[in-house]
Design an enzyme around this catalytic site. Structure first.
Site, PDB file in Angstrom:
ATOM      1  N   GLY A  68     -16.680  18.938 -48.917  1.00  0.00           N
ATOM      2  CA  GLY A  68     -15.936  17.362 -48.570  1.00  0.00           C
ATOM      3  C   GLY A  68     -14.819  16.551 -48.783  1.00  0.00           C
ATOM      4  N   GLY A 116     -19.044  21.905 -50.479  1.00  0.00           N
ATOM      5  CA  GLY A 116     -19.938  21.629 -49.270  1.00  0.00           C
ATOM      6  C   GLY A 116     -19.609  21.781 -48.329  1.00  0.00           C
ATOM      7  CD  GLU A 139     -18.431  22.317 -56.267  1.00  0.00           C
ATOM      8  OE1 GLU A 139     -18.603  22.132 -54.830  1.00  0.00           O
ATOM      9  OE2 GLU A 139     -18.476  23.240 -56.766  1.00  0.00           O
ATOM     10  CG  ASP A 147     -22.595  18.680 -55.145  1.00  0.00           C
ATOM     11  OD1 ASP A 147     -20.937  19.951 -55.211  1.00  0.00           O
ATOM     12  OD2 ASP A 147     -21.877  17.522 -54.874  1.00  0.00           O
TER      13      ASP A 147
END
Length: 355
Positions: A68, A116, A139, A147
């Site tokens: 992201g 992402g 992450e 996530d």
């Protein structure tokens, strides 16, 4: 807008919808606009009886998707608006939608597939990498947790591979992606054009997924030699099954077998540099996710996300990596020894899995 300005390109050829992420200069990092375009196009193709399958790829050789656009999320939080929450809510919804998409999606991945980007591809029917792929969930290196469905797909990898990859945030190549079951096929980059040419000529006479799998079996490999994770797997299972991070690190520090010692030392160094809070939350998240449904995993990730910008280490991690670029994050706390486990558990308080 011209094709160079549109962040996601869409076209249909021979009853196949082709989606291409189109921010190559930004390593195809996802923006909210890209998420919404992808969502709308997939919905349109789902209800179109002429479309039998979808191919998801990206322009540029460096990255399928490097994650992201975390700089925009940082700026959103600092400005006090809610873009960062909206972005992650819609991203998770898109990823969950892809997991249940009724038509086969082929994810064609070249270069970096991180964070992402992994969320986009792990729910697709056929996950295809090239020999240039570098895949991972990094992450914890920026003070966050895996996530985009990572709490679902990582703990379902063989043994403790998912916990190892999620906690350390390391990147793996094509052979390891196949071995770890994060990819289904490796298509040599020089054969992508042949894949496209043959896809354009297919006669869709029976189940599209079977036809696509047959095409890939004639052009790609589902196993490659040289998977490092294969030789490390026994040690990974031994060390990462320990009850908590301190025990995992102590187990690694006690490793004396010559074939594992260098890897164990390097892994300890990684653990010493990552956010203690993010790693500890990741360990708890992945072990919980192993027993949860896909929908509950996404709900749990949202439950953590709603607290993490204010209470976690992400803002400091992004500052160190992208804002000040000193690459010296000041984690809170700085060491595992100083971490209160109650602080980790509080992030999970109040979460009730749906039945």
């Amino acid at each position: 807008m011209s094709d160079t300005e549109v962040p996601v390109l869409a076209e249909v050829r021979n009853r196949v919808g082709h989606l291409a992420l189109n921010r190559p200069v930004g390593l195809n990092a996802l923006t909210l606009q890209m998420i919404r375009i992808t969502w709308r196009q997939l919905h349109a193709w789902e209800s179109d009886p002429e479309i039998v399958a979808v191919v998801l790829r990206a322009n540029g050789e460096k990255a399928f998707c490097a994650g992201g656009d975390i700089r925009s999320l940082y700026d959103s939080y600092q400005a006090g608006d809610d873009l960062h929450h909206v972005f992650l809510e819609e991203k998770y919804s898109l990823d969950q939608y892809i997991h249940g998409y009724p038509k086969p999606i082929v994810a064609l991945m070249d270069g970096f597939v991180l964070g992402g980007g992994m969320g986009l591809v792990q729910g697709t029917a056929l996950r295809v990498v090239t020999e240039r792929v570098k895949m991972g969930m990094p992450e914890t290196s920026i003070g966050y947790f895996p996530d985009v469905g990572g709490s679902y797909f990582l703990p379902r990898l063989p043994g403790e591979l998912g916990l190892y990859l999620g906690i350390t945030g390391i990147q793996i190549r094509a052979a390891d992606a196949l071995y770890a079951r994060l990819a289904d096929w490796c298509l040599p980059s020089e054969r992508i054009s042949e894949f496209d040419r043959r896809l354009d000529q297919i006669s869709w006479g029976y189940a599209p997924r079977e036809i696509l799998a047959g095409l890939l079996s004639s052009l790609a490999s589902n196993r490659l030699l040289g998977a490092e994770l294969k030789s490390l797997h026994p040690a990974i299972d031994e060390h990462f099954t320990q009850p908590d991070l301190s025990a995992i690190r102590a187990s690694l520090q006690a490793e004396r077998r010559p074939e594992y010692q260098d890897w164990a030392e390097q892994t300890v160094e990684l653990l010493n540099n990552r956010s203690p809070l993010a790693m500890s939350a990741t360990l708890k998240l992945l072990r919980l996710g192993r027993t949860l449904s896909l929908a509950n995993c996404f709900e749990l990730e949202l439950h953590l996300e709603r607290q993490w910008f204010a209470k976690g280490d992400l803002i400091e991690g992004v500052r160190a990596l992208l804002i000040d670029k000193d690459k010296t994050p000041r984690w809170n706390p700085p060491t595992l020894e100083q971490l209160d486990t109650n602080r980790v558990n509080e992030f999970f308080d109040g979460f009730q899995p749906a039945t």
